[in-house]
Scaffold this active site. Sequence first.
Site, PDB file in Angstrom:
ATOM      1  N   PHE A 140       0.851  -1.182   0.000  1.00  0.00           N
ATOM      2  CA  PHE A 140       0.000   0.000   0.000  1.00  0.00           C
ATOM      3  C   PHE A 140       0.885   1.229   0.000  1.00  0.00           C
ATOM      4  CE2 PHE A 140      -4.578   0.896   1.163  1.00  0.00           C
ATOM      5  CZ  PHE A 140      -5.117  -0.162   0.465  1.00  0.00           C
ATOM      6  N   GLN A 262      -8.501  14.388   3.311  1.00  0.00           N
ATOM      7  CA  GLN A 262      -7.780  13.598   2.320  1.00  0.00           C
ATOM      8  C   GLN A 262      -8.602  13.462   1.041  1.00  0.00           C
ATOM      9  OE1 GLN A 262      -6.959   9.116   2.839  1.00  0.00           O
ATOM     10  NE2 GLN A 262      -4.968  10.094   2.909  1.00  0.00           N
ATOM     11  N   HIS A 264      -8.709  11.302  -2.169  1.00  0.00           N
ATOM     12  CA  HIS A 264      -8.167  10.034  -2.656  1.00  0.00           C
ATOM     13  C   HIS A 264      -7.915  10.151  -4.149  1.00  0.00           C
ATOM     14  CE1 HIS A 264      -7.619   5.800  -3.418  1.00  0.00           C
ATOM     15  NE2 HIS A 264      -7.745   5.520  -2.144  1.00  0.00           N
ATOM     16  N   LEU A 274     -15.196   4.896  -4.870  1.00  0.00           N
ATOM     17  CA  LEU A 274     -13.765   4.661  -4.695  1.00  0.00           C
ATOM     18  C   LEU A 274     -13.253   3.422  -5.430  1.00  0.00           C
ATOM     19  CD1 LEU A 274     -11.181   5.505  -2.976  1.00  0.00           C
ATOM     20  CD2 LEU A 274     -11.778   3.539  -1.579  1.00  0.00           C
ATOM     21  N   GLU A 277      -6.794   1.887  -3.170  1.00  0.00           N
ATOM     22  CA  GLU A 277      -5.349   1.959  -3.377  1.00  0.00           C
ATOM     23  C   GLU A 277      -4.778   0.558  -3.600  1.00  0.00           C
ATOM     24  OE1 GLU A 277      -3.428   4.974  -0.986  1.00  0.00           O
ATOM     25  OE2 GLU A 277      -2.063   3.450  -0.247  1.00  0.00           O
ATOM     26  N   ARG A 308      -1.041   9.536  -0.381  1.00  0.00           N
ATOM     27  CA  ARG A 308      -2.223   9.965  -1.127  1.00  0.00           C
ATOM     28  C   ARG A 308      -2.242  11.454  -1.430  1.00  0.00           C
ATOM     29  NH1 ARG A 308      -6.809   6.309   1.875  1.00  0.00           N
ATOM     30  NH2 ARG A 308      -6.068   4.373   0.937  1.00  0.00           N
ATOM     31  N   HIS A 375     -12.309  12.003   0.590  1.00  0.00           N
ATOM     32  CA  HIS A 375     -12.357  10.622   1.048  1.00  0.00           C
ATOM     33  C   HIS A 375     -12.327  10.461   2.555  1.00  0.00           C
ATOM     34  CE1 HIS A 375     -11.677   6.332   0.898  1.00  0.00           C
ATOM     35  NE2 HIS A 375     -10.503   6.426   1.492  1.00  0.00           N
ATOM     36  N   ARG A 419      -3.424  10.762   6.058  1.00  0.00           N
ATOM     37  CA  ARG A 419      -3.521   9.386   6.539  1.00  0.00           C
ATOM     38  C   ARG A 419      -2.924   8.430   5.526  1.00  0.00           C
ATOM     39  NH1 ARG A 419      -7.304   5.045   5.649  1.00  0.00           N
ATOM     40  NH2 ARG A 419      -8.686   6.330   4.399  1.00  0.00           N
TER      41      ARG A 419
HETATM   42  C1  FAD Z   1     -14.866   3.814   0.104  1.00  0.00           C
HETATM   43  C2  FAD Z   1     -13.947   3.791   1.278  1.00  0.00           C
HETATM   44  C3  FAD Z   1     -12.932   2.848   1.360  1.00  0.00           C
HETATM   45  C4  FAD Z   1     -12.080   2.811   2.448  1.00  0.00           C
HETATM   46  N1  FAD Z   1     -11.084   1.872   2.484  1.00  0.00           N
HETATM   47  C5  FAD Z   1     -10.280   1.820   3.564  1.00  0.00           C
HETATM   48  C6  FAD Z   1      -9.275   0.831   3.658  1.00  0.00           C
HETATM   49  O1  FAD Z   1      -9.109  -0.005   2.776  1.00  0.00           O
HETATM   50  N2  FAD Z   1      -8.491   0.809   4.760  1.00  0.00           N
HETATM   51  C7  FAD Z   1      -8.654   1.698   5.768  1.00  0.00           C
HETATM   52  O2  FAD Z   1      -7.927   1.613   6.744  1.00  0.00           O
HETATM   53  N3  FAD Z   1      -9.610   2.646   5.707  1.00  0.00           N
HETATM   54  C8  FAD Z   1     -10.430   2.729   4.635  1.00  0.00           C
HETATM   55  N4  FAD Z   1     -11.395   3.697   4.585  1.00  0.00           N
HETATM   56  C9  FAD Z   1     -11.634   4.556   5.755  1.00  0.00           C
HETATM   57  C10 FAD Z   1     -12.390   3.780   6.823  1.00  0.00           C
HETATM   58  O3  FAD Z   1     -13.260   2.869   6.226  1.00  0.00           O
HETATM   59  C11 FAD Z   1     -13.218   4.663   7.736  1.00  0.00           C
HETATM   60  O4  FAD Z   1     -12.453   5.728   8.163  1.00  0.00           O
HETATM   61  C12 FAD Z   1     -13.692   3.903   8.944  1.00  0.00           C
HETATM   62  O5  FAD Z   1     -14.371   2.737   8.556  1.00  0.00           O
HETATM   63  C13 FAD Z   1     -14.571   4.713   9.859  1.00  0.00           C
HETATM   64  O6  FAD Z   1     -15.082   3.886  10.871  1.00  0.00           O
HETATM   65  P1  FAD Z   1     -15.911   4.451  12.088  1.00  0.00           P
HETATM   66  O7  FAD Z   1     -16.253   3.314  12.962  1.00  0.00           O
HETATM   67  O8  FAD Z   1     -15.190   5.590  12.680  1.00  0.00           O
HETATM   68  O9  FAD Z   1     -17.217   5.080  11.431  1.00  0.00           O
HETATM   69  P2  FAD Z   1     -18.386   4.455  10.533  1.00  0.00           P
HETATM   70  O10 FAD Z   1     -18.119   3.083  10.101  1.00  0.00           O
HETATM   71  O11 FAD Z   1     -18.698   5.489   9.507  1.00  0.00           O
HETATM   72  O12 FAD Z   1     -19.583   4.363  11.538  1.00  0.00           O
HETATM   73  C14 FAD Z   1     -20.251   5.489  12.032  1.00  0.00           C
HETATM   74  C15 FAD Z   1     -21.381   4.988  12.886  1.00  0.00           C
HETATM   75  O13 FAD Z   1     -21.953   6.067  13.591  1.00  0.00           O
HETATM   76  C16 FAD Z   1     -23.345   6.008  13.505  1.00  0.00           C
HETATM   77  N5  FAD Z   1     -23.831   7.367  13.668  1.00  0.00           N
HETATM   78  C17 FAD Z   1     -23.362   8.496  13.086  1.00  0.00           C
HETATM   79  N6  FAD Z   1     -24.054   9.548  13.497  1.00  0.00           N
HETATM   80  C18 FAD Z   1     -24.986   9.107  14.361  1.00  0.00           C
HETATM   81  C19 FAD Z   1     -26.012   9.717  15.136  1.00  0.00           C
HETATM   82  N7  FAD Z   1     -26.237  11.035  15.083  1.00  0.00           N
HETATM   83  N8  FAD Z   1     -26.787   8.946  15.905  1.00  0.00           N
HETATM   84  C20 FAD Z   1     -26.599   7.611  15.949  1.00  0.00           C
HETATM   85  N9  FAD Z   1     -25.639   6.968  15.250  1.00  0.00           N
HETATM   86  C21 FAD Z   1     -24.847   7.724  14.476  1.00  0.00           C
HETATM   87  C22 FAD Z   1     -23.621   5.390  12.166  1.00  0.00           C
HETATM   88  O14 FAD Z   1     -24.891   4.780  12.163  1.00  0.00           O
HETATM   89  C23 FAD Z   1     -22.514   4.352  12.108  1.00  0.00           C
HETATM   90  O15 FAD Z   1     -22.919   3.192  12.781  1.00  0.00           O
HETATM   91  C24 FAD Z   1     -12.239   3.752   3.488  1.00  0.00           C
HETATM   92  C25 FAD Z   1     -13.243   4.697   3.409  1.00  0.00           C
HETATM   93  C26 FAD Z   1     -14.074   4.752   2.307  1.00  0.00           C
HETATM   94  C27 FAD Z   1     -15.091   5.839   2.217  1.00  0.00           C
END
Ligand code: FAD
Lengths: 607, 242
Positions: A140, A262, A264, A274, A277, A308, A375, A419
């Site tokens: 990566f 960021q 992407h 997306l 990478e 990135r 992203h 990141r």
């Molecule tokens: C397309 C894509 C591909 C990616 N690929 C990678 C990768 O390969 N490797 C990597 O390391 N990272 C990757 N990332 C980044 C990574 O996926 C995210 O940063 C990470 O998953 C975020 O996780 P999280 O648990 O913080 O939030 P999320 O998974 O976004 O979860 C947020 C949670 O909060 C809840 N929530 C939000 N607001 C409220 C509210 N007001 N009330 C109640 N619930 C609420 C939602 O329901 C959800 O359950 C990628 C991101 C994208 C967009």
Amino acid sequence: MGLWLCTGRFGYYSGMGNIVSILREKQFDAIIVGGGGAGLRASLELSSSGYHVAVVSKVFPTRSHTVAAQGGINAALGNVEGEDDWRWHMYDTTLGSDFLGDQDAIEYMCKHAPDTVLELEKMGMPFSRDENGKIYQRAFGGQTRHYGKEFSVHRTCAASDRTGHAMLHTLYQQNIRAKTQFLTEWYAIDLVKSESGKVCGVIAIEMKTGDLYFLNAKVTVLATGGAGKIFKSTTNAYTCTGDGLGMVYRAGLPLQDMEMWQFHPTGIANVGVLISEGARGEGGYLTNSEGERFMQRYAPQYKDLACRDVVSRCSAIEIREGRGCGPNKDYVLLNISHLGEEIILKRLPGITDLARTFAGVDPLKEPIPVVPTCHYMMGGIPTNPQAQVIDVQKGKDQVVPGLYAAGECASVSVHGANRLGANSLLDIVVFGRAAGKHIKGLLDNGYEQETVDQGALNRSMSRYQRWMDNKAGPSYSELRLRLQNLMQKDFGVFRTKEAMQEGLDGLIAIRHEMQNATISDHSKAFNTALIEALELDNMIEVAYATALGALHREESRGAHSRIDFPNRDDKHWHAHLITYTDGRVAKRAVNMKPHEMDPIKLKERDK
Amino acid sequence: MQVTIYRYNPDFDQKPTYKMYDVDTSKVHGIMLLDVLEYIKANLDDSLAFRRSCGGGVCGSDGININGKNSLACITPFKELPEKVTLRPLPGMPIIRDLIVNLDQFYTQYNSVKPYLQTHSNPEKEHIQSIEQRDKLDGLYECILCACCSSSCPSFWWNPDKFVGPAGLLAAARFILDSRDEEKESRLKDLDDLYRLYRCRSIMNCTTVCPKGLNPNAAISKIRDEMIKSKTTCTEPHHEHD
Ligand SMILES: Cc1cc2nc3c(=O)[nH]c(=O)nc-3n(C[C@H](O)[C@H](O)[C@H](O)COP(=O)(O)OP(=O)(O)OC[C@H]3O[C@@H](n4cnc5c(N)ncnc54)[C@H](O)[C@@H]3O)c2cc1C
Ligand code: SF4
Ligand code: SF4
Ligand code: FES
């Protein structure tokens, strides 16, 4: 404005003419707002402890945005090279962050990466495998061995190109096993604070019924994910609206490094979907209209696997200088067809589908049109490595009692100004777990709740009431579109003072108009217009914080590139920027004190 | 494009109605049916309720019935649909509002197969699993729980409380076939029941509609094969109570 009255043990009532809204109450030891990777990892730590814990999520947990992550999760397991070291991972992460990452937090994350990933495997996560039956690791961006001396290491653990899906489902499944309580499709509106400033839970709405609740909890964890929806073109889900950040801002607490977004390099042109990478990690490369592999010119060592921010800027320059592809010369091409059908279908089946569905090209035969696309949010709610939320008072860090944050909504900060790919899935599980552990320790020592007065509840209810009361004014969807277009135009890959000042003025105007904005649906059951409107309040706060930070930071660092200040300026700007909703901006020191190794000293990033 | 949508709000509707929206698709930002729904909500009628999250076919939020067939709005290009489109909530599920259905029963069945790895060993590092062993999970683990399959399965309509349904059985197969799982026998035993597994009549609707191209019917056959292999099949079948 309604008046919210306490009615003893039955909850709180509001008298508004003849409309009476009931505020019900539920009590917990801890609530976790967010059912993505960060929230589910935190809950797992707590649900087996016997405490009364609930996960609040606005979508069913497996619909959280973590599910969309493709490429993988970093851990120095050394399954391919035979030898890897978390210190090298730390070095890469620090350089990748353009030195804005906190070294104590980065150290904690990289050191715990191997056991965190192995733990996921033991939970059942279906990682791809190598010939030895171990976890498959791919290359990566921004990854080296021996502190930048050897390039292209295989450190990214992957489940095909569906790593986030595999992780999120596994974590959810383990929570089923642990009998975690879920408040699914509940939307958290605002934090509730006691007079002394302790966070005592949230006001939330049960979407199915529209009923309002005070979720009274000794400890509240925000794990609400990112906020990419403030930009018109983004790889983020509709639900990435920065709710936790808005809640924190309105509670008078700061946000950190919000100028760091960021972009992407490989979002599908015109759609914002997306392409991981991982495509370049497996050997894909970018070309311009002349067919040139331009990354070789800009970054002779890292090439297409440079960080990135670097690759995105290079693509943007290629397009700006007229070497973009297509009829409008507005994208570059990602080539993977040379990898051959077998590798592509085995390692990149998900993105093959996406390219076919969204770009209408068959990546087995043709290149995919891609552009830098919003992203990931590096900034967020400042926390320490135990995931406790930090406020800064008189220049000193202060822990906010009762409040934690983990995942993309937090700025702990391991990503600093940029990141590294596959470090976010790592961040969310490492710090989700850290939050859970720390909270358990706190509760074990008899952490007590404070009483909440009526005024605090009223304040947290006021936003809901505003949307329900406003009857004439601009529609929320019109303002949302204006906001997204503005951010796209004025806060993109390259930034200037003039554009950003215009952007900030525009944001202030939108913020003002929001006070009168309306939804036309005022019904109770599953009112998604209301939810979107409440989300928009948060998006505006996030955008405002972004604008404040971006205008203030007069240098170029990581993802923040200013045409008027093209260089990194460590003397003045090697510092976090924290901002408040009232417009205050302050610097906060970057941590340079890892515990087990010498600090990584400031230097120019390698190419 | 004429989009006719099932509308029902429990706050004030006695019974459901259909509402037609005339959409000028040149104004829609994007190419998918979900973009059309977003356009309607933002510009024509903000009271229209539907679920969505990822917008890219991976979260499973927006399973709906499109001209009679279940699919995900976010990966259905609207250009490939006829000029007149009718959208209904997923069939066979209780309706909460408009296109939003109650999936509690669907999730309960999923939970009932213990969809989590059960092992008693604790290797020092990762469990070793060969590429071939891992390949067995392909086509099983990718399920996004969109419910398109179960809500098109007649057996699930009639017995949602007793028949696990295609999505739940797909999840069961995912763990039965995982070389790391050590509770295969008890998993098979649990499913060896006229309703839980054997209500499947191989009608194949599930496989036809799965928007992720998965094949729950084949997964169900694999479970049956495993049952025969492990000889846990009851010699005395339970009596049917329908
Ligand atoms: C397309 C894509 C591909 C990616 N690929 C990678 C990768 O390969 N490797 C990597 O390391 N990272 C990757 N990332 C980044 C990574 O996926 C995210 O940063 C990470 O998953 C975020 O996780 P999280 O648990 O913080 O939030 P999320 O998974 O976004 O979860 C947020 C949670 O909060 C809840 N929530 C939000 N607001 C409220 C509210 N007001 N009330 C109640 N619930 C609420 C939602 O329901 C959800 O359950 C990628 C991101 C994208 C967009
Ligand atoms: S094959 Fe079985 S599970 Fe699938 S639709 Fe038919 S009866 Fe239902
Ligand atoms: S098997 Fe397919 S249709 Fe059924 S829930 Fe899973 S992804 Fe959806
Ligand atoms: S919105 Fe996620 S699958 Fe359609």
